[in-house]
Scaffold this motif. Sequence first.
Motif, PDB file in Angstrom:
ATOM      1  N   VAL A 200       0.846  -1.207   0.000  1.00  0.00           N
ATOM      2  CA  VAL A 200       0.000   0.000   0.000  1.00  0.00           C
ATOM      3  C   VAL A 200       0.874   1.247   0.000  1.00  0.00           C
ATOM      4  CG1 VAL A 200      -1.675   1.331   1.340  1.00  0.00           C
ATOM      5  CG2 VAL A 200      -1.942  -1.149   1.117  1.00  0.00           C
ATOM      6  N   GLN A 201       1.962   1.204   0.739  1.00  0.00           N
ATOM      7  CA  GLN A 201       2.878   2.351   0.786  1.00  0.00           C
ATOM      8  C   GLN A 201       3.497   2.609  -0.590  1.00  0.00           C
ATOM      9  OE1 GLN A 201       5.605   2.146   4.063  1.00  0.00           O
ATOM     10  NE2 GLN A 201       6.824   3.883   3.385  1.00  0.00           N
ATOM     11  N   CYS A 202       3.808   1.543  -1.309  1.00  0.00           N
ATOM     12  CA  CYS A 202       4.345   1.702  -2.670  1.00  0.00           C
ATOM     13  C   CYS A 202       3.292   2.310  -3.597  1.00  0.00           C
ATOM     14  CB  CYS A 202       4.820   0.357  -3.215  1.00  0.00           C
ATOM     15  SG  CYS A 202       6.335  -0.258  -2.440  1.00  0.00           S
ATOM     16  N   ARG A 203       2.066   1.874  -3.423  1.00  0.00           N
ATOM     17  CA  ARG A 203       0.968   2.433  -4.239  1.00  0.00           C
ATOM     18  C   ARG A 203       0.822   3.933  -3.973  1.00  0.00           C
ATOM     19  NH1 ARG A 203      -4.378   3.565  -3.389  1.00  0.00           N
ATOM     20  NH2 ARG A 203      -5.866   3.057  -5.055  1.00  0.00           N
ATOM     21  N   ASN A 204       0.859   4.310  -2.699  1.00  0.00           N
ATOM     22  CA  ASN A 204       0.747   5.723  -2.357  1.00  0.00           C
ATOM     23  C   ASN A 204       1.938   6.517  -2.868  1.00  0.00           C
ATOM     24  OD1 ASN A 204      -1.627   5.081  -1.043  1.00  0.00           O
ATOM     25  ND2 ASN A 204      -0.699   4.990   1.000  1.00  0.00           N
ATOM     26  N   LEU A 205       3.087   5.841  -2.932  1.00  0.00           N
ATOM     27  CA  LEU A 205       4.288   6.498  -3.414  1.00  0.00           C
ATOM     28  C   LEU A 205       4.151   6.883  -4.892  1.00  0.00           C
ATOM     29  CD1 LEU A 205       6.967   7.300  -2.127  1.00  0.00           C
ATOM     30  CD2 LEU A 205       7.936   5.152  -2.968  1.00  0.00           C
ATOM     31  N   THR A 206       3.474   6.058  -5.663  1.00  0.00           N
ATOM     32  CA  THR A 206       3.258   6.406  -7.081  1.00  0.00           C
ATOM     33  C   THR A 206       2.370   7.640  -7.201  1.00  0.00           C
ATOM     34  OG1 THR A 206       1.297   4.982  -7.295  1.00  0.00           O
ATOM     35  CG2 THR A 206       3.437   3.980  -7.736  1.00  0.00           C
ATOM     36  N   VAL A 207       1.368   7.759  -6.325  1.00  0.00           N
ATOM     37  CA  VAL A 207       0.464   8.922  -6.368  1.00  0.00           C
ATOM     38  C   VAL A 207       1.204  10.184  -5.958  1.00  0.00           C
ATOM     39  CG1 VAL A 207      -1.619   9.952  -5.361  1.00  0.00           C
ATOM     40  CG2 VAL A 207      -1.592   7.524  -5.959  1.00  0.00           C
ATOM     41  N   SER A 208       1.956  10.118  -4.857  1.00  0.00           N
ATOM     42  CA  SER A 208       2.659  11.308  -4.377  1.00  0.00           C
ATOM     43  C   SER A 208       3.726  11.765  -5.373  1.00  0.00           C
ATOM     44  CB  SER A 208       3.293  11.047  -3.005  1.00  0.00           C
ATOM     45  OG  SER A 208       4.260  10.013  -3.093  1.00  0.00           O
ATOM     46  N   ASN A 209       4.400  10.828  -6.039  1.00  0.00           N
ATOM     47  CA  ASN A 209       5.401  11.216  -7.033  1.00  0.00           C
ATOM     48  C   ASN A 209       4.756  11.785  -8.288  1.00  0.00           C
ATOM     49  OD1 ASN A 209       8.559  10.427  -6.716  1.00  0.00           O
ATOM     50  ND2 ASN A 209       7.268   9.245  -5.320  1.00  0.00           N
ATOM     51  N   THR A 210       3.581  11.273  -8.642  1.00  0.00           N
ATOM     52  CA  THR A 210       2.855  11.859  -9.782  1.00  0.00           C
ATOM     53  C   THR A 210       2.467  13.293  -9.465  1.00  0.00           C
ATOM     54  OG1 THR A 210       1.959   9.663 -10.260  1.00  0.00           O
ATOM     55  CG2 THR A 210       0.917  11.545 -11.352  1.00  0.00           C
ATOM     56  N   ARG A 211       2.026  13.519  -8.229  1.00  0.00           N
ATOM     57  CA  ARG A 211       1.715  14.878  -7.789  1.00  0.00           C
ATOM     58  C   ARG A 211       2.944  15.781  -7.916  1.00  0.00           C
ATOM     59  NH1 ARG A 211       3.151  17.097  -3.242  1.00  0.00           N
ATOM     60  NH2 ARG A 211       2.103  18.975  -2.477  1.00  0.00           N
ATOM     61  N   THR A 212       4.087  15.276  -7.468  1.00  0.00           N
ATOM     62  CA  THR A 212       5.326  16.052  -7.545  1.00  0.00           C
ATOM     63  C   THR A 212       5.686  16.369  -8.985  1.00  0.00           C
ATOM     64  OG1 THR A 212       6.122  14.994  -5.515  1.00  0.00           O
ATOM     65  CG2 THR A 212       7.764  16.088  -6.904  1.00  0.00           C
ATOM     66  N   VAL A 213       5.503  15.404  -9.859  1.00  0.00           N
ATOM     67  CA  VAL A 213       5.807  15.600 -11.283  1.00  0.00           C
ATOM     68  C   VAL A 213       4.947  16.729 -11.860  1.00  0.00           C
ATOM     69  CG1 VAL A 213       5.529  14.539 -13.549  1.00  0.00           C
ATOM     70  CG2 VAL A 213       6.675  13.280 -11.724  1.00  0.00           C
ATOM     71  N   LEU A 214       3.649  16.768 -11.487  1.00  0.00           N
ATOM     72  CA  LEU A 214       2.746  17.801 -12.009  1.00  0.00           C
ATOM     73  C   LEU A 214       3.044  19.164 -11.403  1.00  0.00           C
ATOM     74  CD1 LEU A 214      -0.615  15.812 -12.077  1.00  0.00           C
ATOM     75  CD2 LEU A 214       0.615  16.739 -14.045  1.00  0.00           C
ATOM     76  N   LEU A 215       3.488  19.180 -10.144  1.00  0.00           N
ATOM     77  CA  LEU A 215       3.769  20.458  -9.492  1.00  0.00           C
ATOM     78  C   LEU A 215       5.090  21.062  -9.951  1.00  0.00           C
ATOM     79  CD1 LEU A 215       2.651  19.738  -5.801  1.00  0.00           C
ATOM     80  CD2 LEU A 215       1.516  21.205  -7.470  1.00  0.00           C
ATOM     81  N   THR A 216       6.072  20.205 -10.262  1.00  0.00           N
ATOM     82  CA  THR A 216       7.405  20.705 -10.661  1.00  0.00           C
ATOM     83  C   THR A 216       7.862  20.029 -11.940  1.00  0.00           C
ATOM     84  OG1 THR A 216       8.421  19.049  -9.207  1.00  0.00           O
ATOM     85  CG2 THR A 216       8.078  21.263  -8.288  1.00  0.00           C
TER      86      THR A 216
END
Length: 1031
Positions: A200-216
């Motif tokens: 589950v932590q790995c799954r959340n990691l994909t979401v948070s990194n996608t967010r980072t990609v869109l923000l920066t």
Amino acid sequence: MTDQENNNNISSNPFAALFGSLADAKQFAAIQKEQLKQQSDELPASPDDSDNSVSESLDEFDYSVAEISRSFRSQQEICEQLNINHMIQRIFLITLDNSDPSLKSGNGIPSRCVYLEEMAVELEDQDWLDMNNVEQALFARLLLQDPGNHLINMTASSTLNLSADRDAGERHIFCYLYSCFQRAKEEITKVPENLLPFAVQCRNLTVSNTRTVLLTPEIYVDQNIHEQLVDLMLEAIQGAHFEDVTEFLEEVIEALILDEEVRTFPEVMIPVFDILLGRIKDLELCLKGGIYSVFVEYIQPKDSNNGQMYQKTLLGVILNISCLLKTPGVVENHGYFLNPSRSSPQEIKVQEANVHQFMAQFHEKIYQMLKNLLQLSPETKHCILSWLGNCLHANAGRTKIWANQMPEIFFQMYASDAFFLNLGAALLKLCQPFCKPRSSRLLTFNPTYCALKELNDEERKTKNVHMRGLDRETCLIPTVQEPKFPQNYNLVTENLALTEYTLYLGFHRLHDHMVKINQNLHRLQVAWRDAQQSSSPAADNLREQFERLMTIYLSTKTAMTEPQMLQNCLNLQVSMAVLLVQLAIGNEGSQPMELTFPLPDDYSSLAYVPEFFADNLGDFLIFLRRFADDILETSADSLEHVLHFITIFTGSVERMKNPHLRAKLAEVLEAVMPHMDQTPNPLVSSVFHRKRVFCNFSYAPQLAEALIKVFVDIEFTGDPHQFEQKFNYRRPMYPILRYMWGTDNYRESIKDLADFASKNLEAMNPPLFLRFLNLLMNDAIFLLDEAIQYLSKIKIQQIEKDQGEWDSLNPEARREKEAGLQMFGQLARFHNIMSNETIGTLAFLTSEIRSLFVHPFLAERIISMLNYFLQHLHLVGPKMGALKVKDFSEFDFKPQQLVSDICTIYLNLGDEENFCATVPKDGRSYSPTLFAQTLRVLKKINKPGNMIVAFNNLAEKIKSLADLNNRKEETYADAFTVDRSTIARHLLSDQTDPFNRSPLTMDQIRPNTELKEKIQRWLAERKQQQKEQLE
């Protein structure tokens, strides 16, 4: 395994550092190997050969890790760590281990991975991934410009695997992260329970990194992030993983909205929207591929009957971009107008202008997208109109009263205010081509569209009808007959219906919310000021509440006042006024007809026009008056059409049955009329001023009559709360009447109504103006009486508070007392304002209208009212101090103005002998002393000398007439004989016999001539006796 290989293997193992030397480590490993071998010979083979089992991960000859660590960590911990390493490799297709693939079992690991060489060097001896370094590893993978150049084999298989190369070497990081999200979801369903939290932590990691990609996105070289997002969406709607992409994007969007510190959600989405808009423009090139149909399919909600689900679609997410609060009431991390008291007015204006600039561009993009979809093909047109119609139908509950009372349920059931505000702005742009008062296309609107019952999808497509449920809406007048429906409807009809209903669900509701925010701000400001003055500890809390509410207010006001949207909406509402007027005079053609009075009898089409068409018109103009008045001033020329609309519908119950809606039009009239205290703006040419339009209005007589008619009609609405409601409805009518009285053509029209009433006092149905004056006096008596009572209660409570009687109360009781005092203050203020307006209206009307007021019908009534105000309400005399509260202005109590207006009315009517002779007959309140006390007050408040002299002369004149007449004895012939003026006043309010409640009109009244003659003889005898005594 050779000794050299064994030495290398042990030396590279991080656990070897726990021993004093490599020899010690080798000796320990040999002992552990022998023990393990003996145990394995004794135990039976396990039936479970899971891919994730450590037994297959450890090669029979690759024993160093298990052997060395056994005395320091349990075998279970080692198994878990190895399985976590393999799971991370399977999800993210990355590794830190570049050892010989032939030495690996190949079970539970992917065939190809990207080797993170720099990170492996940095970590030195650690060649496995764990939850402590996976985030760093993933970030390093995302920064690789060409991950395909870093691929290594993880297994000894020599078979070429192109799909493994493609997946592991995916260059587009958005697609790569989505694939990782999918692989993580799969792992969650497969791994044992002890590994589930890590999956589950790995799954959340994909979401948070996608967010980072869109923000920066700028830190990822040669990656067009927004293009990749659009590609992913468009590929998804053509494939079978639509639901998976939707789930992924929903979680990413949620993460973006939760933290907008780096970039706001609108700033992230606008580049995506730009690309998407470009793709939609090019859809025509892809018709064979059917992209247009799958795009429209993509924006369909999971449940078409759930209004809130439309907000979660791609189009819904775009429409939800706004400076309005994401979560109602939560201003933290909002990003707009925070701590407004610390910002200067100029700073707030700059921020507002920036938001307006962004929203104008944003609305243009939404409009272009809808326009392209409508023009692309009949199929896309039908699909997008169906989406709009279904969306509005599913969100129809937004207008229900309960929706405002239960916001928690409301926001779970319906799309947001931002959604409808943006959708309305885009639809308004679509309507602009025919939003011109003289447009021939405008009059092609067919109101029977709104009377159609439920249709199936094919019928909707054939008839061009996509709105649902309009047949259940209340229309302007009741339906008399079934309409004749055409075979199909044009786009003008559909656009108008969709736009008006969208505004009703969005702008209309948000305006109500805005007014309530404004009222709450005022109350908080008063409470905060009082708390500061009394050094109350609640002051800081009240200040914080005020700050939060001001943020909400400024955000809401900014969202609703984007200039281009307001101008487009004004164009639509002016056009709607023209359309409704044409329908009201029976025009069913495409060319406008001139308005003439009296109006024709054909207005049956209004039976198919929902009330919200007129309600939107009025609501929007009232909004402009409150929050964007400059729009009205610069568009004054178009307001003549609005005056036509108000004149017809305010004065015609046949064309607008709802009395509340007709009364609301008086507030609309107040909105469009010039300000009473308006100072001409040198930057705005006078030709645009509302004053010119209002004062030169061609139908001034009809407008004045319509206003007085609705003033009278609102007395009897049939509503159980009609008595309380009527004062709110009449509030805007007083300033309108005052302005009309100051304009020649309107004043003459009002005087004509009064003359007609004077000539028809005994008509079967009382004349309009006579009923108006009667109600005016009824209101004056009630309002001022109530205001004085509230002031008395306030005075008592203020004395109790000042004397410290409240200090001993418990906090709850004290709060109740404070709330009660505040409530009495609000009620006193409202009744004072209204009574001031009512008595002021009587003052200016009596300046030129006298015949009605001095007639016995009204003379006794107005005299007793004026004397009652002076005597019993203590406006003059020794008990004036009984009404003295702390601050008269706080409650709008103006005793000096009231005394002045009452004296003005007396002076206006004092030239009439009959009127003066009637004054002393008021046995309840009149006395010569009363007028002497009034005279002292006039001097005290510094009224002009000529007014004081005139009132003194009037008082002397009335006193002499009183001395001459003395008292008159009243003789009644029987129990059913009453004074004619008394019964006439009664019938103005209630047309029933006061003795038996049967219907009664003035033509049924019969004079009692015998009694009249007796009275006259008696009076003559009394006069003769007095004359003889004087001689």
